[in-house]
Design a protein around this motif. Structure first.
Motif, PDB file in Angstrom:
ATOM      1  N   LEU A 171       9.287  -0.437  -3.109  1.00 14.61           N
ATOM      2  CA  LEU A 171      10.265   0.409  -3.828  1.00 14.61           C
ATOM      3  C   LEU A 171      11.447   0.735  -2.658  1.00 14.61           C
ATOM      4  O   LEU A 171      10.789   1.330  -1.561  1.00 14.61           O
ATOM      5  N   LEU A 172      12.722   0.358  -3.163  1.00 13.19           N
ATOM      6  CA  LEU A 172      13.983   0.713  -2.234  1.00 13.19           C
ATOM      7  C   LEU A 172      14.701   1.725  -2.809  1.00 13.19           C
ATOM      8  O   LEU A 172      14.865   1.647  -3.997  1.00 13.19           O
ATOM      9  N   TYR A 173      14.772   2.843  -1.871  1.00 14.79           N
ATOM     10  CA  TYR A 173      15.712   3.910  -2.433  1.00 14.79           C
ATOM     11  C   TYR A 173      16.889   3.667  -1.778  1.00 14.79           C
ATOM     12  O   TYR A 173      17.330   3.510  -0.465  1.00 14.79           O
ATOM     13  N   ILE A 174      18.201   3.766  -2.518  1.00 11.50           N
ATOM     14  CA  ILE A 174      19.615   3.494  -1.998  1.00 11.50           C
ATOM     15  C   ILE A 174      20.573   4.787  -2.330  1.00 11.50           C
ATOM     16  O   ILE A 174      20.601   5.095  -3.503  1.00 11.50           O
ATOM     17  N   ASP A 175      21.393   5.278  -1.410  1.00 11.88           N
ATOM     18  CA  ASP A 175      22.070   6.308  -1.612  1.00 11.88           C
ATOM     19  C   ASP A 175      23.605   5.898  -0.840  1.00 11.88           C
ATOM     20  O   ASP A 175      23.455   5.603   0.279  1.00 11.88           O
ATOM     21  N   ILE A 176      24.575   5.931  -1.760  1.00 12.16           N
ATOM     22  CA  ILE A 176      25.815   5.879  -1.075  1.00 12.16           C
ATOM     23  C   ILE A 176      26.326   7.014  -0.409  1.00 12.16           C
ATOM     24  O   ILE A 176      26.245   8.113  -0.754  1.00 12.16           O
ATOM     25  N   ASP A 177      26.748   6.548   0.930  1.00 17.54           N
ATOM     26  CA  ASP A 177      27.070   7.606   1.765  1.00 17.54           C
ATOM     27  C   ASP A 177      28.510   8.237   1.179  1.00 17.54           C
ATOM     28  O   ASP A 177      29.456   7.514   0.949  1.00 17.54           O
ATOM     29  N   GLU A 219      22.678   7.474  -6.483  1.00 13.78           N
ATOM     30  CA  GLU A 219      21.525   7.122  -6.252  1.00 13.78           C
ATOM     31  C   GLU A 219      20.610   5.859  -7.057  1.00 13.78           C
ATOM     32  O   GLU A 219      20.928   5.719  -8.251  1.00 13.78           O
ATOM     33  N   PHE A 220      20.301   4.918  -6.351  1.00 17.10           N
ATOM     34  CA  PHE A 220      19.644   3.873  -7.074  1.00 17.10           C
ATOM     35  C   PHE A 220      18.315   3.501  -6.516  1.00 17.10           C
ATOM     36  O   PHE A 220      18.096   4.041  -5.229  1.00 17.10           O
ATOM     37  N   CYS A 221      17.463   2.795  -7.328  1.00 18.01           N
ATOM     38  CA  CYS A 221      16.265   2.336  -6.561  1.00 18.01           C
ATOM     39  C   CYS A 221      16.052   0.896  -7.174  1.00 18.01           C
ATOM     40  O   CYS A 221      16.500   0.381  -8.021  1.00 18.01           O
ATOM     41  N   VAL A 222      15.221  -0.009  -6.404  1.00 15.44           N
ATOM     42  CA  VAL A 222      15.006  -1.204  -6.775  1.00 15.44           C
ATOM     43  C   VAL A 222      13.323  -1.539  -6.440  1.00 15.44           C
ATOM     44  O   VAL A 222      12.921  -1.220  -5.321  1.00 15.44           O
ATOM     45  N   ILE A 259      19.279   3.659   3.101  1.00 10.60           N
ATOM     46  CA  ILE A 259      18.365   2.907   2.401  1.00 10.60           C
ATOM     47  C   ILE A 259      17.071   3.521   2.822  1.00 10.60           C
ATOM     48  O   ILE A 259      16.614   3.708   4.388  1.00 10.60           O
ATOM     49  N   GLY A 260      16.059   3.899   2.076  1.00  7.98           N
ATOM     50  CA  GLY A 260      14.685   4.275   2.596  1.00  7.98           C
ATOM     51  C   GLY A 260      13.524   3.205   1.688  1.00  7.98           C
ATOM     52  O   GLY A 260      14.005   2.909   0.782  1.00  7.98           O
ATOM     53  N   ALA A 261      12.643   2.952   2.222  1.00  3.83           N
ATOM     54  CA  ALA A 261      11.702   1.741   1.430  1.00  3.83           C
ATOM     55  C   ALA A 261      10.202   2.203   1.736  1.00  3.83           C
ATOM     56  O   ALA A 261       9.909   3.035   2.566  1.00  3.83           O
ATOM     57  N   ALA A 262       9.483   1.964   0.701  1.00  2.92           N
ATOM     58  CA  ALA A 262       7.930   2.178   0.762  1.00  2.92           C
ATOM     59  C   ALA A 262       7.140   1.248  -0.129  1.00  2.92           C
ATOM     60  O   ALA A 262       7.882   0.344  -0.600  1.00  2.92           O
ATOM     61  N   GLN A 263       6.120   0.938   0.571  1.00  2.00           N
ATOM     62  CA  GLN A 263       5.196  -0.298   0.268  1.00  2.00           C
ATOM     63  C   GLN A 263       3.827   0.150  -0.549  1.00  2.00           C
ATOM     64  O   GLN A 263       3.302   1.258  -0.158  1.00  2.00           O
ATOM     65  N   ALA A 264       3.684  -0.529  -1.385  1.00  2.00           N
ATOM     66  CA  ALA A 264       2.506  -0.297  -2.347  1.00  2.00           C
ATOM     67  C   ALA A 264       1.440  -1.401  -2.167  1.00  2.00           C
ATOM     68  O   ALA A 264       1.843  -2.546  -1.936  1.00  2.00           O
ATOM     69  N   PRO A 265       0.190  -1.008  -1.906  1.00  2.00           N
ATOM     70  CA  PRO A 265      -0.288   0.310  -2.153  1.00  2.00           C
ATOM     71  C   PRO A 265      -0.443   1.251  -0.953  1.00  2.00           C
ATOM     72  O   PRO A 265      -0.847   2.370  -1.163  1.00  2.00           O
ATOM     73  N   TYR A 275       8.491   6.946  -4.587  1.00  2.00           N
ATOM     74  CA  TYR A 275       9.924   7.350  -4.637  1.00  2.00           C
ATOM     75  C   TYR A 275       9.807   8.315  -3.555  1.00  2.00           C
ATOM     76  O   TYR A 275      10.995   8.490  -2.656  1.00  2.00           O
ATOM     77  N   ARG A 276       8.827   9.348  -3.393  1.00  2.00           N
ATOM     78  CA  ARG A 276       9.244  10.506  -2.315  1.00  2.00           C
ATOM     79  C   ARG A 276       8.992   9.776  -0.961  1.00  2.00           C
ATOM     80  O   ARG A 276       9.741  10.202  -0.118  1.00  2.00           O
ATOM     81  N   LYS A 277       8.124   8.890  -0.928  1.00  2.00           N
ATOM     82  CA  LYS A 277       7.826   8.118   0.448  1.00  2.00           C
ATOM     83  C   LYS A 277       9.175   7.228   0.809  1.00  2.00           C
ATOM     84  O   LYS A 277       9.736   7.599   2.107  1.00  2.00           O
TER      85      LYS A 277
END
Length: 285
Positions: A171-177, A219-222, A259-265, A275-277
């Motif tokens: 999951l990638l979290y994206i926020d426009i500066d 705010e976006f996520c992919v 951008i922040g990213a988290a990996q499952a599992p 999302y929090r990660k």
């Protein structure tokens, strides 16, 4: 006015029964896709009346396509005819997971296929107008008015369904500066153009099967399924996206994002955990 019903044929070369596009074009409008991934791109732009798909060998591309439309309200009511070479294997492995209108065994002739398609579509013809209206309403409810991306609630539901399948996902979290500054200095119309420019870049950068969500505001996520299971891959994906976004200019305004990213599992198995990660791992250009 008479209309031609639309048929989406996925990877017709594997069907083994000649030029289906030419045969079906006499009575139907035919759309083609060379893979399940490409088919999702077609479905995002076009309403279709029926889908033809070869599942011989139960290849991962076809299964990913079937999983996606099963969990997507916009697509799961479209009649689906699948062609394969092992009915017993299909029923035992996937029969309960995927609802199909008919399973057709190879070898099959073009004439037989035309007859089967005609029978299914004759049942659907009377309700086509209601279905088109239904899909229109569903799309409006599930998609953001400005960008056309999934709204937060719908995106979360789709991501949760994907996570239940297991495997390596991200999951990638994206926020426009400084997006608030853009709105304050240049107006909301310019802010909308910035959002649309980023949306366009995200659509081009990610696969059709990836789930892109506008969480709200800037705010976006992919959600990216079936990734290479290592951190280096994920870090490179984020870095590549940052470089792509840095090339965008709207009305003289250069877009940057975080951008922040988290990996499952490894980092979580639910949307909220990932999302929090990802939000906590955000880094800047």
């Amino acid at each position: 006015m008479d209309f031609k019903q639309k048929i989406l044929i996925i990877n017709q070369d594997s069907f083994g029964c000649g030029d289906l596009v030419t045969a079906f074009s006499v009575s139907y409008m035919v759309l083609e896709a060379q893979s399940g991934e490409e088919a999702l791109g077609v479905l995002s732009k076009e309403y279709v009346d029926l889908i033809l798909l070869d599942v011989s060998g139960s290849n991962e591309d076809s299964l990913r396509f079937l999983r996606f439309i099963k969990h997507n309200t916009e697509y799961k009511r479209i009649p689906l005819l699948i062609i394969g070479d092992d009915l017993k294997r299909w029923e035992s492995s996937y029969g309960n997971a995927f609802k199909v209108d008919e399973y057709l065994l190879k070898p099959i002739t073009t004439t037989t296929l035309l007859q089967k398609v005609s029978l299914v579509l004759d049942k659907e013809r009377s309700s086509r107008r209601q279905l088109v209206e239904y899909y229109k309403l569903v799309k409006e409810a599930r998609h953001d008015d400005l960008t056309g991306l999934y709204k937060r609630r719908t995106g979360c539901q789709l991501i949760e369904e994907e996570l239940k399948q297991g495997g390596q996902n991200a999951l990638l979290y994206i926020d426009i500066d400084d997006f608030k500054t853009v709105n304050d200095r240049f107006g909301h119309d310019m802010g909308d153009k910035v959002l649309l420019a980023l949306t366009c870049e995200l659509r081009q950068f990610f696969r059709n099967s990836d789930i892109i969500v506008r969480l709200g505001g800037d705010e976006f996520c992919v959600f990216v399924a079936d990734i290479t299971p290592n951190r280096n891959w994920l870090e490179k994906k984020c870095a590549d996206l940052l470089r792509k976004v840095a090339c965008i200019s709207v009305g003289g305004i250069c877009i940057t994002c975080s951008i922040g990213a988290a990996q499952a599992p490894e980092d979580g198995v639910t949307f909220e955990e990932l999302y929090r990660k990802a939000e906590g791992a955000m880094y800047n250009i």
